[in-house]
Write an enzyme that holds these catalytic residues in place. Structure first.
Site, PDB file in Angstrom:
ATOM      1  CG  HIS A  65      -6.018  -6.168   1.573  1.00  0.00           C
ATOM      2  ND1 HIS A  65      -6.902  -5.628   2.458  1.00  0.00           N
ATOM      3  CD2 HIS A  65      -4.781  -5.884   2.027  1.00  0.00           C
ATOM      4  CE1 HIS A  65      -6.227  -5.041   3.438  1.00  0.00           C
ATOM      5  NE2 HIS A  65      -4.950  -5.173   3.199  1.00  0.00           N
ATOM      6  CG  HIS A  94      -1.741  -1.184   1.419  1.00  0.00           C
ATOM      7  ND1 HIS A  94      -2.647  -1.601   0.477  1.00  0.00           N
ATOM      8  CD2 HIS A  94      -1.806  -2.094   2.424  1.00  0.00           C
ATOM      9  CE1 HIS A  94      -3.246  -2.705   0.908  1.00  0.00           C
ATOM     10  NE2 HIS A  94      -2.751  -3.028   2.078  1.00  0.00           N
TER      11      HIS A  94
END
Lengths: 331, 331
Positions: free
Chosen positions: B218, B56
């Site tokens: 995700h 991320h």
């Protein structure tokens, strides 16, 4: 469709409207394609203007602001800005000390900036130009006579911008821009193609297990198509090409590891680790660095490495304050 | 292969080695997975620690530095950091005023941060926690009981970090973090899936003309799979979902248009233009904004919109100086 756009023909204008909304410190004419620092023209300060095809953001529009560009004129995607557009940007930022054009070496850009300089001269604006041709991958290419201008443009705009901000005259600002270009080399590698919105299909084909060494920022062919390698192999290919052209041993370097648009930041940091290790093994020092997407090619996956051999003065100017959408430090 | 990596199992450690080389102002333990501000612990200052799965970036490692986090502990890609790692980061930054954990609401993260807090308490470190659950897309999901923590994490870390930097005590820093979370909502849209390096294939399937509304960071399922829309339609879907949950009319807003990793900046600005127009049409003011990839999902194409209803005090703290790899302004 994987593009986050409205009308493919309106992508640049729509993005400029977004830029204007996000950055009230810029004056943006989305229809004319001109982005100007709000306080321009500044009396007695050399104005810096750059531009080129869109699709490479944040280059150049994200580099407008104190310590860097006074104006940018983005063309359509991968298309040169037109002379009138460049002339308008030039006259908008002339504070009486002249204007420096920073031009990436693509035939259309070179011609249109030259024409714009003539038009500006008719309005009594003195213009000098720095041509950026840092890409060692190929001589001559689809859009270029001579080498292409790529990642090193960020270094030229930042360092010339810092000197202009200090009040140096046009000759000195142009000279430092040329010095940075002469001391800078770049090499890019593509892991995927990209698609121009109005074309709707990729600019070139690349198999899932292939990469293009020496890719151009519009997807122009590079040196060769080879099986995809590891980050360490990719970075070594780039640095060997640069080192063969401009030896790096013993130098203090400014290094940009530049994501091409579709490669995530975690992978760019993996690549920077490999660059750092390669340079240490070859007797060069990373004195300053930048990791991120600064000169992109739409959603192309891949990376470009740009290296500038610093001097104490160039280091000082790199460190000088900058306040733009994409580069900010100091004050 | 389109990934710029070496060994898929070493991606996080390799990226941390690159981060260390690029940012000498951070202390990076690449093997332990701990990134600490160089001057930590600072006596009397509340320490801020965050972490979560990697992939991320720049979240969280790119937000370590003055005015934001004191430490980050990245787990493997899309995998929670382990308790020992979090405890080590916590004790490393405790300057005697206690430590705030900023935890995105995923089951593994929550459990491991709780365990780490107990272990830190055994070493006489006082720990408080803020849970971030800003994503309005779904209640409960693959990895979550309750809402997921996504883009709003940037707001919580920046604003709580600013208050901690001013010397506020642990209760006050925790309270402002919770206040920001309560005033923040996010909604993401995916235009492509992403691939975890060790898995080697996409986390989900998405046709070239489909998009997933309410995607998790995700790749967890969102609300629905629909035909891909325009930027204006995508942004409207996100803002309508947010506005239904937290009315925006009459508010002064901090707005993040967040690229998910594979969407180029030019398209993020197109999206920001659409966000700005939608908010103006619905009686809300964009007081502060941020456009770029701040909470990414590897090379996923798409965008997330995060909105925080500002107060004068939150605005002041957002504007306060910050010096991290990914967010920098003021001094």
């Amino acid at each position: 469709m994987r593009k986050l756009i409205n009308d493919p023909a309106e992508v640049v204008a729509d993005a400029l409207r977004g830029l204007a909304a996000a950055h009230p410190e810029l004056r943006v004419d989305a229809d004319a394609g001109i982005v100007v620092r709000r306080d321009a023209p500044r009396p007695g300060k050399v104005g810096l203007v750059s531009g080129g095809g869109s699709g490479h953001e944040p280059l150049h529009v994200g580099f407008v602001g104190p310590g860097m560009l006074d104006a940018a004129c983005p063309g359509e995607v991968f298309t040169s800005p037109v002379p009138d557009q460049i002339t308008a940007a030039t006259t908008a930022v002339d504070g009486g000390a002249g204007v420096l054009h920073i031009v990436k070496n693509y035939t259309g850009d070179v011609l249109n900036f030259e024409l714009a300089a003539e038009l500006a001269a008719d309005e009594d604006v003195e213009v000098a130009a720095v041509l950026v041709d840092d890409d060692v991958a190929v001589h001559d290419s689809t859009h270029t006579a001579g080498r292409r201008g790529t990642g090193g443009t960020v270094f030229v705009e930042k360092i010339a911008g810092a000197l202009a901000e200090e009040g140096a005259d046009l000759a000195k600002v142009a000279a430092v821009g040329r010095e940075v270009n002469e001391r800078t080399r770049s090499f890019g590698v593509a892991l995927s193609p990209c698609t121009v919105p109005t074309a709707g299909r990729p600019t070139f084909e690349l198999g899932p297990d292939e990469m293009e060494l020496g890719i151009g920022i519009h997807g122009e062919p590079g040196r060769e198509r080879v099986p995809a390698g590891t980050a360490t192999e990719i970075v070594a290919a780039a640095l060997e090409a640069i080192d063969a052209d401009m030896p790096l041993r013993g130098e203090r370097l400014l290094v940009l590891v530049n994501g091409m648009g579709g490669t995530p930041l975690i992978e760019q940091y993996v690549a920077f680790g490999a660059v750092s290790a390669w340079l240490a093994d070859h007797g060069a020092v990373v004195a300053r660095s930048l990791v991120g997407g600064y000169v992109t090619s739409l959603e192309m996956a891949g990376v470009m490495v740009s290296v500038c051999r610093l001097t104490p003065e160039l280091t000082r100017l790199w460190d000088a304050p900058v306040q733009t959408p994409a580069l900010r430090w100091g004050r």
